[in-house]
Design a protein around this motif. Structure first.
Motif, mmCIF file in Angstrom:
data_model
loop_
_atom_site.group_PDB
_atom_site.id
_atom_site.type_symbol
_atom_site.label_atom_id
_atom_site.label_comp_id
_atom_site.label_asym_id
_atom_site.label_seq_id
_atom_site.Cartn_x
_atom_site.Cartn_y
_atom_site.Cartn_z
ATOM 1 N N ASN A 102 -2.715 -3.430 4.601
ATOM 2 C CA ASN A 102 -3.250 -2.258 3.965
ATOM 3 C C ASN A 102 -4.039 -1.149 4.450
ATOM 4 O O ASN A 102 -3.815 -0.147 4.312
ATOM 5 C CB ASN A 102 -3.976 -2.919 2.396
ATOM 6 C CG ASN A 102 -4.531 -1.652 1.640
ATOM 7 O OD1 ASN A 102 -4.157 -0.940 1.012
ATOM 8 N ND2 ASN A 102 -6.098 -1.789 1.634
ATOM 9 N N ASP A 107 0.843 -1.080 0.113
ATOM 10 C CA ASP A 107 -0.093 -0.284 0.008
ATOM 11 C C ASP A 107 0.873 1.252 -0.033
ATOM 12 O O ASP A 107 0.467 2.293 -0.762
ATOM 13 C CB ASP A 107 -0.856 -0.049 1.115
ATOM 14 C CG ASP A 107 -2.045 0.938 0.945
ATOM 15 O OD1 ASP A 107 -2.226 1.618 2.042
ATOM 16 O OD2 ASP A 107 -2.447 1.208 0.023
ATOM 17 N N GLU A 111 -4.115 -0.927 -3.461
ATOM 18 C CA GLU A 111 -5.590 -0.478 -4.028
ATOM 19 C C GLU A 111 -5.951 -0.764 -5.370
ATOM 20 O O GLU A 111 -7.179 -1.219 -5.397
ATOM 21 C CB GLU A 111 -5.904 1.065 -3.483
ATOM 22 C CG GLU A 111 -5.877 1.370 -2.003
ATOM 23 C CD GLU A 111 -7.395 0.968 -1.594
ATOM 24 O OE1 GLU A 111 -8.311 1.439 -2.159
ATOM 25 O OE2 GLU A 111 -7.140 0.435 -0.428
#
Lengths: 155, 116, 140
Positions: free
Chosen positions: B68, B43, B49
Motif C-alpha cells: 500500500n 490500494d 486506505e
C-alpha cells in the motif's frame, strides 16, 4: 501376478499409509495465526496511540514510528533467541506482520555474522526480504502506471 | 473499538497468509510477496486506505501495508510529476519500515551472537 | 518454561493496552465551551450529520477550523464524510476559508484549544500559532 492385483496391492497400501499420515491441522493453524496475528496488531495499535497522543503525529503519520518500533521489538526478540518460540507456535501469525520480515532479516544477519560484514551479514540479510521488495516494487510500479494512465486518459 | 477491529482485521490477514502456506502450499517467501502485491493492488482499487481508517494497526502492521505504501508514494509523486513520478516516488513513504529493518538488523548482528 | 513465557507476555500486553487506554481518555474529558455563535452553529451543522458524533469548531477572522469524530462503523466512508462536511460548511459560509478534518489528532488539539480559549488562558498570537499547527495535522 497380473496388472490388476498389483494395482490392488497399491490401493490397499495407500489406504493403510494414509491412516498414519500426519494430518495438516489447517484449522488449528488458522486459529493460532488469527489470535497471535491479531494480538500483534493490537500491540501495534497501542504503540500507535502512544505516538499519536504524546508526540506530534496525526493519524496518517503515526504509522511510521509504529512500524519502526514493531520492527525494533522483533529484532530484539530475535537477538535474544526468543522469537523462534513464538514463530513456531503461531506460523503465519508472526510471519505476516512486519515482525516476520524483521525477524527474517535479523536472524539471517546474526547467523552469518561470522562470515564478515560484507558477504556474511550484507548479502544474507535480503534472502527473504529481497523477493518481498522486488515484487512489491514491481507490482506497485505496474499498479501506479495503470492508474496514472487511466487518470490521464480520463482527464 | 479500534482495538477490536485491529485485532480482527490483523488476524484475518494472517489467516489469509496461513491459508496460502497450508492450502496453496506456498513457501514463506512466496506468501509474503503475494501479500505485498495484494496490498499494492488493493490500494490501486482504493480499498486499502479505508481499511486503514477502519482497522488502524490491523492494516498498517501486516506486510500488506508495504504494498500500500509503495503505491501511495508512487501515486503522490505521479500526481505532481506525471509518469516519471512513479519511479521517483515509490520509496518515499515506505522508507521508515525498510530503513528500520536494515539498520536494526545490522546492529543486531554486531551485538548478538547466534544461538546453538 | 513455556507457561512462564506466556504469562509474562500476556501481562506485558495487558499493561501496554491499559497504558494506551489510559492515555486515550484525556481527550474526551475536557469540557467544551461555546466560542461564538458562528462556531456553535458550525458544530451543530456537523453534528447534524448522521455519522458524526461530536465536533469542535474554532474561527479566526475568516478562517474556520473544524474537526469531528465519526462513528467507528462509518470509518470506511471517512473520505466521503470529509467531503460532505466540507461542503456543508462551505455552503453556509462561502466567504470563509474552511478547514475540516476527521483526524483524531486535529480533533484533540482543537478540543484543547477550545478549552483554553473558553477559560481565557490563551492570547490571540498563541491562538494563531496553535491553529497553524492544527492545520498541519489536518493534512493527509
Amino acid at each position: 501376478m497380473g496388472q490388476s492385483s498389483q494395482e490392488d496391492i497399491q490401493k490397499t497400501y495407500q489406504q493403510f499409509a494414509s491412516k498414519d499420515e500426519p494430518k495438516r491441522p489447517v484449522i488449528m493453524n488458522c486459529i493460532k495465526a488469527f489470535i497471535i496475528g491479531g494480538l500483534i496488531c493490537v500491540i501495534g495499535q497501542a504503540i500507535q496511540n502512544f505516538y499519536l497522543y504524546n508526540f506530534d503525529f496525526n493519524e496518517q503519520t503515526a504509522s511510521d514510528p509504529t512500524v519502526a518500533t514493531v520492527i525494533l521489538i522483533a529484532v530484539l526478540l530475535t537477538g535474544f533467541g526468543v522469537y523462534d518460540k513464538f514463530a513456531q507456535y503461531a506460523g503465519a501469525g508472526t510471519a505476516v506482520p512486519v515482525t516476520g520480515f524483521a525477524n527474517a532479516m535479523a536472524s539471517a544477519a546474526i547467523e552469518h555474522r561470522t562470515e564478515g560484514p560484507v558477504f556474511g551479514i550484507g548479502s544474507n540479510m535480503f534472502k527473504l526480504a529481497g523477493p518481498v521488495i522486488v515484487f512489491g516494487t514491481t507490482a506497485a510500479f505496474i499498479v501506479a502506471l495503470v492508474k496514472t494512465i487511466i487518470i490521464q486518459l480520463g482527464g | 473499538m479500534m482495538y477490536f477491529w485491529a485485532f480482527v482485521v490483523g488476524g484475518l490477514i494472517c489467516v489469509i497468509g496461513q491459508l496460502l502456506i497450508d492450502v496453496a502450499k506456498l513457501p514463506p517467501g512466496h506468501t509474503l510477496s503475494a501479500l505485498v502485491v495484494g496490498g499494492a493492488v488493493l490500494d490501486g482499487i482504493g480499498w486499502y486506505e479505508p481499511l486503514i481508517d477502519f482497522a488502524g494497526a490491523g492494516a498498517t502492521v501486516p506486510i500488506t501495508s508495504f504494498g500500500n505504501s509503495l503505491v501511495h508514494g508512487a501515486m503522490a509523486e505521479a500526481e505532481q510529476h506525471g509518469i516519471v513520478g512513479i519511479i521517483t516516488g515509490i520509496f518515499e513513504v515506505t522508507s521508515a519500515g525498510i530503513s528500520a529493518a536494515i539498520i536494526f538488523s545490522f546492529l543486531a548482528a554486531l551485538i548478538f551472537k547466534p544461538k546453538g | 518454561m513455556r507457561k512462564n513465557f506466556r504469562i509474562i507476555i500476556g501481562m506485558n500486553v495487558v499493561f501496554l493496552i491499559l497504558l494506551a487506554a489510559g492515555c486515550n481518555q484525556q481527550a474526551s474529558e475536557l469540557p467544551q465551551h461555546v466560542i461564538n455563535e458562528e462556531t456553535n452553529e458550525a458544530e451543530e451543522l456537523l453534528k447534524d450529520m448522521d455519522p458524526i458524533t461530536s465536533a469542535v469548531v474554532i474561527t479566526n477572522d475568516d478562517k474556520m477550523y473544524a474537526a469531528a469524530e465519526v462513528k467507528h462503523m462509518n470509518r470506511f466512508q471517512l473520505e466521503s464524510i470529509r467531503k460532505q462536511g466540507y461542503n456543508r460548511l462551505s455552503k453556509r459560509w462561502p466567504d470563509h476559508n474552511i478547514h475540516f478534518s476527521t483526524d483524531k489528532k486535529a480533533l484533540m488539539e482543537l478540543q484543547k484549544l477550545n478549552n483554553d480559549m473558553g477559560e481565557k488562558k490563551v492570547g490571540k498570537k498563541d491562538q494563531e500559532k496553535r491553529l497553524t499547527k492544527i492545520e498541519e495535522f489536518m493534512k493527509g
